[in-house]
Design a protein around this motif. Structure first.
Motif, PDB file in Angstrom:
ATOM      1  N   LYS A  20      -8.684  -2.480   9.254  1.00  0.00           N
ATOM      2  CA  LYS A  20      -9.892  -1.673   9.278  1.00  0.00           C
ATOM      3  C   LYS A  20     -10.616  -1.697  10.614  1.00  0.00           C
ATOM      4  O   LYS A  20     -11.210  -0.708  11.029  1.00  0.00           O
ATOM      5  CB  LYS A  20     -10.861  -2.151   8.189  1.00  0.00           C
ATOM      6  CG  LYS A  20     -10.303  -2.092   6.775  1.00  0.00           C
ATOM      7  CD  LYS A  20     -11.324  -2.632   5.777  1.00  0.00           C
ATOM      8  CE  LYS A  20     -10.769  -2.659   4.355  1.00  0.00           C
ATOM      9  NZ  LYS A  20      -9.702  -3.675   4.205  1.00  0.00           N
ATOM     10  N   SER A  26      -2.393   5.808  12.065  1.00  0.00           N
ATOM     11  CA  SER A  26      -3.062   6.944  11.440  1.00  0.00           C
ATOM     12  C   SER A  26      -2.786   7.026   9.938  1.00  0.00           C
ATOM     13  O   SER A  26      -3.425   7.813   9.232  1.00  0.00           O
ATOM     14  CB  SER A  26      -2.620   8.258  12.102  1.00  0.00           C
ATOM     15  OG  SER A  26      -1.249   8.521  11.831  1.00  0.00           O
ATOM     16  N   ARG A  27      -1.848   6.210   9.442  1.00  0.00           N
ATOM     17  CA  ARG A  27      -1.518   6.247   8.018  1.00  0.00           C
ATOM     18  C   ARG A  27      -2.574   5.486   7.202  1.00  0.00           C
ATOM     19  O   ARG A  27      -3.128   4.475   7.668  1.00  0.00           O
ATOM     20  CB  ARG A  27      -0.131   5.648   7.778  1.00  0.00           C
ATOM     21  CG  ARG A  27       0.988   6.401   8.486  1.00  0.00           C
ATOM     22  CD  ARG A  27       2.334   5.770   8.214  1.00  0.00           C
ATOM     23  NE  ARG A  27       2.771   5.980   6.842  1.00  0.00           N
ATOM     24  CZ  ARG A  27       3.439   7.047   6.417  1.00  0.00           C
ATOM     25  NH1 ARG A  27       3.755   8.020   7.263  1.00  0.00           N
ATOM     26  NH2 ARG A  27       3.818   7.143   5.152  1.00  0.00           N
ATOM     27  N   PRO A  28      -2.861   5.946   5.995  1.00  0.00           N
ATOM     28  CA  PRO A  28      -3.873   5.262   5.174  1.00  0.00           C
ATOM     29  C   PRO A  28      -3.579   3.784   4.944  1.00  0.00           C
ATOM     30  O   PRO A  28      -4.510   2.970   4.887  1.00  0.00           O
ATOM     31  CB  PRO A  28      -3.831   6.059   3.864  1.00  0.00           C
ATOM     32  CG  PRO A  28      -3.361   7.421   4.256  1.00  0.00           C
ATOM     33  CD  PRO A  28      -2.380   7.196   5.368  1.00  0.00           C
ATOM     34  N   SER A  29      -2.311   3.422   4.809  1.00  0.00           N
ATOM     35  CA  SER A  29      -1.980   2.011   4.570  1.00  0.00           C
ATOM     36  C   SER A  29      -2.441   1.138   5.728  1.00  0.00           C
ATOM     37  O   SER A  29      -3.034   0.072   5.522  1.00  0.00           O
ATOM     38  CB  SER A  29      -0.473   1.847   4.354  1.00  0.00           C
ATOM     39  OG  SER A  29       0.255   2.232   5.515  1.00  0.00           O
ATOM     40  N   ARG A  73       2.369   1.895  -3.244  1.00  0.00           N
ATOM     41  CA  ARG A  73       1.347   2.172  -4.257  1.00  0.00           C
ATOM     42  C   ARG A  73       1.456   1.202  -5.429  1.00  0.00           C
ATOM     43  O   ARG A  73       1.336   1.586  -6.600  1.00  0.00           O
ATOM     44  CB  ARG A  73       1.455   3.620  -4.730  1.00  0.00           C
ATOM     45  CG  ARG A  73       1.267   4.639  -3.614  1.00  0.00           C
ATOM     46  CD  ARG A  73       1.460   6.043  -4.083  1.00  0.00           C
ATOM     47  NE  ARG A  73       1.434   6.979  -2.965  1.00  0.00           N
ATOM     48  CZ  ARG A  73       1.705   8.289  -3.061  1.00  0.00           C
ATOM     49  NH1 ARG A  73       2.002   8.808  -4.241  1.00  0.00           N
ATOM     50  NH2 ARG A  73       1.667   9.062  -1.987  1.00  0.00           N
ATOM     51  N   GLN A 109      -4.691   1.970   8.051  1.00  0.00           N
ATOM     52  CA  GLN A 109      -6.146   2.066   8.161  1.00  0.00           C
ATOM     53  C   GLN A 109      -6.826   1.103   7.198  1.00  0.00           C
ATOM     54  O   GLN A 109      -7.846   0.492   7.529  1.00  0.00           O
ATOM     55  CB  GLN A 109      -6.591   3.499   7.861  1.00  0.00           C
ATOM     56  CG  GLN A 109      -6.217   4.510   8.924  1.00  0.00           C
ATOM     57  CD  GLN A 109      -7.108   4.412  10.140  1.00  0.00           C
ATOM     58  OE1 GLN A 109      -8.321   4.286  10.018  1.00  0.00           O
ATOM     59  NE2 GLN A 109      -6.513   4.470  11.319  1.00  0.00           N
ATOM     60  N   HIS A 110      -6.253   0.960   6.013  1.00  0.00           N
ATOM     61  CA  HIS A 110      -6.836   0.056   5.017  1.00  0.00           C
ATOM     62  C   HIS A 110      -6.678  -1.403   5.427  1.00  0.00           C
ATOM     63  O   HIS A 110      -7.622  -2.203   5.298  1.00  0.00           O
ATOM     64  CB  HIS A 110      -6.174   0.293   3.661  1.00  0.00           C
ATOM     65  CG  HIS A 110      -6.651  -0.642   2.589  1.00  0.00           C
ATOM     66  ND1 HIS A 110      -7.886  -0.527   1.986  1.00  0.00           N
ATOM     67  CD2 HIS A 110      -6.056  -1.737   2.023  1.00  0.00           C
ATOM     68  CE1 HIS A 110      -8.035  -1.486   1.094  1.00  0.00           C
ATOM     69  NE2 HIS A 110      -6.950  -2.244   1.099  1.00  0.00           N
ATOM     70  N   GLU A 148       0.831  -1.207   0.000  1.00  0.00           N
ATOM     71  CA  GLU A 148       0.000   0.000   0.000  1.00  0.00           C
ATOM     72  C   GLU A 148       0.867   1.260   0.000  1.00  0.00           C
ATOM     73  O   GLU A 148       0.608   2.204  -0.753  1.00  0.00           O
ATOM     74  CB  GLU A 148      -0.930  -0.005   1.218  1.00  0.00           C
ATOM     75  CG  GLU A 148      -2.070  -1.001   1.143  1.00  0.00           C
ATOM     76  CD  GLU A 148      -3.170  -0.559   0.192  1.00  0.00           C
ATOM     77  OE1 GLU A 148      -3.317   0.668  -0.037  1.00  0.00           O
ATOM     78  OE2 GLU A 148      -3.870  -1.443  -0.332  1.00  0.00           O
ATOM     79  N   GLU A 149       1.895   1.286   0.856  1.00  0.00           N
ATOM     80  CA  GLU A 149       2.778   2.446   0.923  1.00  0.00           C
ATOM     81  C   GLU A 149       3.533   2.651  -0.390  1.00  0.00           C
ATOM     82  O   GLU A 149       3.800   3.789  -0.797  1.00  0.00           O
ATOM     83  CB  GLU A 149       3.776   2.282   2.070  1.00  0.00           C
ATOM     84  CG  GLU A 149       3.177   2.362   3.461  1.00  0.00           C
ATOM     85  CD  GLU A 149       2.926   3.800   3.929  1.00  0.00           C
ATOM     86  OE1 GLU A 149       3.416   4.746   3.276  1.00  0.00           O
ATOM     87  OE2 GLU A 149       2.237   3.956   4.964  1.00  0.00           O
TER      88      GLU A 149
END
Length: 211
Positions: free
Chosen positions: A207, A198-201, A24, A203-204, A21-22
């Motif tokens: 979940k 707190s990072r989107p990776s 991309r 969080q995804h 994820e990080e």
């Protein structure tokens, strides 16, 4: 190219998924299991005869071991700066930390969660679990001291090592009533884990989990 990741919830595969994820990178999750009594995908077994996840497939080949996969992916996609380059002064610390996570911290978890692998008899398994708990406290204390006042494991720079740390901290909360050390015992570790989630990776991938 799309990576394929053999995956199971609550496993080190979630650490690799955060890395993807990080970075991309496109990837496909292939559901597997941690339960060795259940069948696992034949391609996974072909690459890793141990039957464990994660297994990463790419370019008609594949590899296993979370630390190795993490290093491989970071080096394959250096433009995302998720790991120090070979000539970076922090490269040694990055590699040292990932291998310590893999060889020491994860082995301590295995001693607790899979005592049959470390005991000669069923009667000895409780002793192996107790040793696993002690070893978890010892190894996490080493990491907590290494962090010190740093913002991240490598200082001011975020890296894949911080993702690996967070992944491992989630295992501490799996059975809070069984005597495992809690993340609150290691304030520097908790500080980084709180920042990673707190990072989107994260969080995804996580979940439904909060520390």
């Amino acid at each position: 190219m799309t990576y394929k990741l053999f995956y199971a919830d609550g496993s080190a595969a979630q650490g690799v998924q955060m890395v993807l994820e990080e970075l991309r990178q496109p990837y496909e999750l292939i559901q597997s299991t941690k339960d060795r009594s259940k069948p696992r995908p034949p391609k996974q077994i072909k690459i890793n005869p141990n039957g464990w996840v994660p297994v990463l497939m790419y370019d008609n080949t594949g590899m296993y071991e979370c630390a190795a996969i993490t290093i491989f992916l970071c080096d394959r996609h250096p433009e995302m700066n998720l790991a120090p380059k070979v000539d970076d002064p922090n490269r040694g610390l990055f590699l040292q930390t990932l291998i310590y996570f893999s060889n020491s911290v994860q082995t301590a978890f295995q001693t607790y969660y899979y005592p049959d692998r470390f005991a000669d008899s069923v009667e000895d398994e409780a002793g192996a679990q107790r040793r696993g708990i002690r070893r978890l406290r010892e190894t996490w204390k080493v990491i907590d001291d290494q962090i010190g006042n740093n913002k991240w494991l490598l200082g001011d720079r975020f890296s894949a090592a911080d993702l690996y740390l967070y992944m491992l901290t989630t295992w501490l909360s799996l059975h809070p009533d069984r005597g495992l050390p809690q993340i609150s015992e290691f304030p520097n570790v908790k500080r980084i884990a709180d920042a990673v989630i707190s990072r989107p990776s994260a969080q995804h991938v996580y979940k439904e989990l909060t520390i």
